[in-house]
Design a protein around this motif. Structure first.
Motif, PDB file in Angstrom:
ATOM      1  N   VAL A   1      -8.720   1.093   6.896  1.00 48.73           N
ATOM      2  CA  VAL A   1      -9.901   1.693   7.468  1.00 48.73           C
ATOM      3  C   VAL A   1     -10.511   2.870   7.035  1.00 48.73           C
ATOM      4  O   VAL A   1     -11.590   3.124   6.831  1.00 48.73           O
ATOM      5  N   LEU A   2      -9.543   3.931   6.868  1.00 47.74           N
ATOM      6  CA  LEU A   2      -9.864   5.268   6.438  1.00 47.74           C
ATOM      7  C   LEU A   2     -10.323   5.237   5.088  1.00 47.74           C
ATOM      8  O   LEU A   2     -11.149   6.199   4.805  1.00 47.74           O
ATOM      9  N   VAL A   3      -9.652   4.430   4.150  1.00 51.46           N
ATOM     10  CA  VAL A   3     -10.226   4.601   2.714  1.00 51.46           C
ATOM     11  C   VAL A   3     -11.669   3.832   2.548  1.00 51.46           C
ATOM     12  O   VAL A   3     -12.346   4.483   1.984  1.00 51.46           O
ATOM     13  N   VAL A   4     -11.911   2.740   3.327  1.00 56.37           N
ATOM     14  CA  VAL A   4     -13.255   2.405   3.552  1.00 56.37           C
ATOM     15  C   VAL A   4     -14.180   3.451   3.958  1.00 56.37           C
ATOM     16  O   VAL A   4     -15.280   3.565   3.574  1.00 56.37           O
ATOM     17  N   ILE A   5     -13.926   4.066   5.276  1.00 61.19           N
ATOM     18  CA  ILE A   5     -14.808   5.298   5.558  1.00 61.19           C
ATOM     19  C   ILE A   5     -15.087   6.087   4.581  1.00 61.19           C
ATOM     20  O   ILE A   5     -16.170   6.656   4.211  1.00 61.19           O
ATOM     21  N   ALA A   6     -13.867   6.621   3.947  1.00 62.15           N
ATOM     22  CA  ALA A   6     -14.080   7.440   2.669  1.00 62.15           C
ATOM     23  C   ALA A   6     -14.902   7.150   1.652  1.00 62.15           C
ATOM     24  O   ALA A   6     -15.846   8.117   1.008  1.00 62.15           O
ATOM     25  N   ALA A   7     -14.986   5.905   1.213  1.00 62.25           N
ATOM     26  CA  ALA A   7     -15.802   5.129   0.299  1.00 62.25           C
ATOM     27  C   ALA A   7     -17.084   5.241   0.826  1.00 62.25           C
ATOM     28  O   ALA A   7     -18.088   5.671   0.084  1.00 62.25           O
ATOM     29  N   ILE A   8     -17.519   4.959   1.840  1.00 64.04           N
ATOM     30  CA  ILE A   8     -18.784   5.004   2.387  1.00 64.04           C
ATOM     31  C   ILE A   8     -19.468   6.177   2.530  1.00 64.04           C
ATOM     32  O   ILE A   8     -20.473   6.402   1.906  1.00 64.04           O
TER      33      ILE A   8
ATOM     34  N   MET B   1       0.919  -1.156  -0.094  1.00 61.96           N
ATOM     35  CA  MET B   1       0.160  -0.174   0.052  1.00 61.96           C
ATOM     36  C   MET B   1       0.709   1.344   0.061  1.00 61.96           C
ATOM     37  O   MET B   1       0.457   2.331  -0.129  1.00 61.96           O
ATOM     38  N   PHE B   2       2.222   1.117   0.133  1.00 60.24           N
ATOM     39  CA  PHE B   2       2.884   2.271   0.298  1.00 60.24           C
ATOM     40  C   PHE B   2       3.827   2.606  -1.163  1.00 60.24           C
ATOM     41  O   PHE B   2       4.616   3.585  -0.876  1.00 60.24           O
ATOM     42  N   GLY B   3       3.435   1.996  -2.087  1.00 64.03           N
ATOM     43  CA  GLY B   3       4.010   2.283  -3.472  1.00 64.03           C
ATOM     44  C   GLY B   3       3.126   3.060  -4.277  1.00 64.03           C
ATOM     45  O   GLY B   3       2.358   3.812  -3.811  1.00 64.03           O
ATOM     46  N   TRP B   4       3.554   3.059  -5.509  1.00 65.93           N
ATOM     47  CA  TRP B   4       2.924   3.954  -6.605  1.00 65.93           C
ATOM     48  C   TRP B   4       1.438   3.549  -6.808  1.00 65.93           C
ATOM     49  O   TRP B   4       0.618   4.366  -7.262  1.00 65.93           O
TER      50      TRP B   4
ATOM     51  N   ILE C   1       0.232   1.807  10.178  1.00 69.81           N
ATOM     52  CA  ILE C   1      -0.378   2.944   9.285  1.00 69.81           C
ATOM     53  C   ILE C   1      -1.142   1.939   8.128  1.00 69.81           C
ATOM     54  O   ILE C   1      -2.144   2.639   7.649  1.00 69.81           O
ATOM     55  N   GLY C   2      -0.691   0.749   7.763  1.00 69.97           N
ATOM     56  CA  GLY C   2      -1.577   0.197   6.753  1.00 69.97           C
ATOM     57  C   GLY C   2      -2.971  -0.347   7.242  1.00 69.97           C
ATOM     58  O   GLY C   2      -3.834  -0.120   6.269  1.00 69.97           O
ATOM     59  N   ILE C   3      -3.137  -0.468   8.570  1.00 72.82           N
ATOM     60  CA  ILE C   3      -4.387  -0.998   9.004  1.00 72.82           C
ATOM     61  C   ILE C   3      -5.321   0.667   9.067  1.00 72.82           C
ATOM     62  O   ILE C   3      -6.400   0.369   8.651  1.00 72.82           O
ATOM     63  N   ALA C   4      -4.756   1.535   9.536  1.00 75.27           N
ATOM     64  CA  ALA C   4      -5.349   2.714   9.241  1.00 75.27           C
ATOM     65  C   ALA C   4      -5.598   3.179   8.246  1.00 75.27           C
ATOM     66  O   ALA C   4      -6.900   3.699   7.907  1.00 75.27           O
ATOM     67  N   TRP C   5      -4.833   3.122   7.248  1.00 72.36           N
ATOM     68  CA  TRP C   5      -5.081   3.382   5.572  1.00 72.36           C
ATOM     69  C   TRP C   5      -6.312   2.531   5.119  1.00 72.36           C
ATOM     70  O   TRP C   5      -7.086   3.443   4.535  1.00 72.36           O
TER      71      TRP C   5
ATOM     72  N   ASN D   1      -4.463  13.060  -2.537  1.00 78.80           N
ATOM     73  CA  ASN D   1      -3.456  13.738  -1.535  1.00 78.80           C
ATOM     74  C   ASN D   1      -3.257  12.605  -0.480  1.00 78.80           C
ATOM     75  O   ASN D   1      -2.199  12.386   0.080  1.00 78.80           O
ATOM     76  N   PHE D   2      -4.280  11.812   0.144  1.00 76.73           N
ATOM     77  CA  PHE D   2      -4.100  10.850   1.096  1.00 76.73           C
ATOM     78  C   PHE D   2      -3.028   9.996   0.748  1.00 76.73           C
ATOM     79  O   PHE D   2      -2.084   9.498   1.666  1.00 76.73           O
TER      80      PHE D   2
END
Length: 141
Positions: free
Chosen positions: A116-123, A44-47, A110-114, A76-77
């Motif tokens: 979770v935050l992406v799923v919340i943003a999609a919802i 998840m930390f790559g391009w 950071i990966g777990i937070a990423w 940006n995120f």
């Protein structure tokens, strides 16, 4: 003497009006495409994590204001997290592997937070809500 506000920390205002169902769908895709990019590139930390949001934002930014806003937010995120991942990699290399004692646990958290935050943003995008990630360097304005 007053200090000017820091543009990096201030999120842009949300677009006005109610987004259409198509805008909500594309905004959701902008967020979720980061997960797909992470899966396809193996990390998840790559391009890969910001290519999907970049493509969706570039294609839809001029025709859909909500997608323009949410695409930039997702981009940006994910660029911010790519920078963090690169910094952890550099830390590991310059310390000849000793930095892995910090980089591996930090990467997991950071990966777990990423995720979770992406799923919340999609919802939130599915609901038509302009989501703002809690940590993001605003490189694309």
């Amino acid at each position: 003497m007053s200090v000017p506000p820091n543009d990096v920390a201030t999120p842009p205002p949300a677009p006005t009006g109610t987004p259409s169902a198509e805008e909500k769908q594309w905004a959701r895709f902008a967020h979720l495409s980061a997960i797909l990019g992470g899966i396809l590139t193996g990390h998840m930390f790559g391009w890969g994590c910001f290519v999907g949001p970049l493509i969706i934002w570039l294609v839809k930014k001029d025709t859909m204001p909500f997608v323009n806003d949410q695409g930039k937010e997702a981009l940006n995120f994910n660029i911010t997290l790519a920078i963090v991942g690169f910094a952890l990699l550099v830390l590991s290399i310059i310390t000849f592997g000793i930095g892995l004692l910090i980089a591996i646990p930090a990467g997991i958290v950071i990966g777990i937070a990423w995720l979770v935050l992406v799923v919340i943003a999609a919802i939130k995008a599915s609901e038509g809500v302009a989501y703002r990630y809690p940590v993001s360097i605003r490189l694309i304005k």
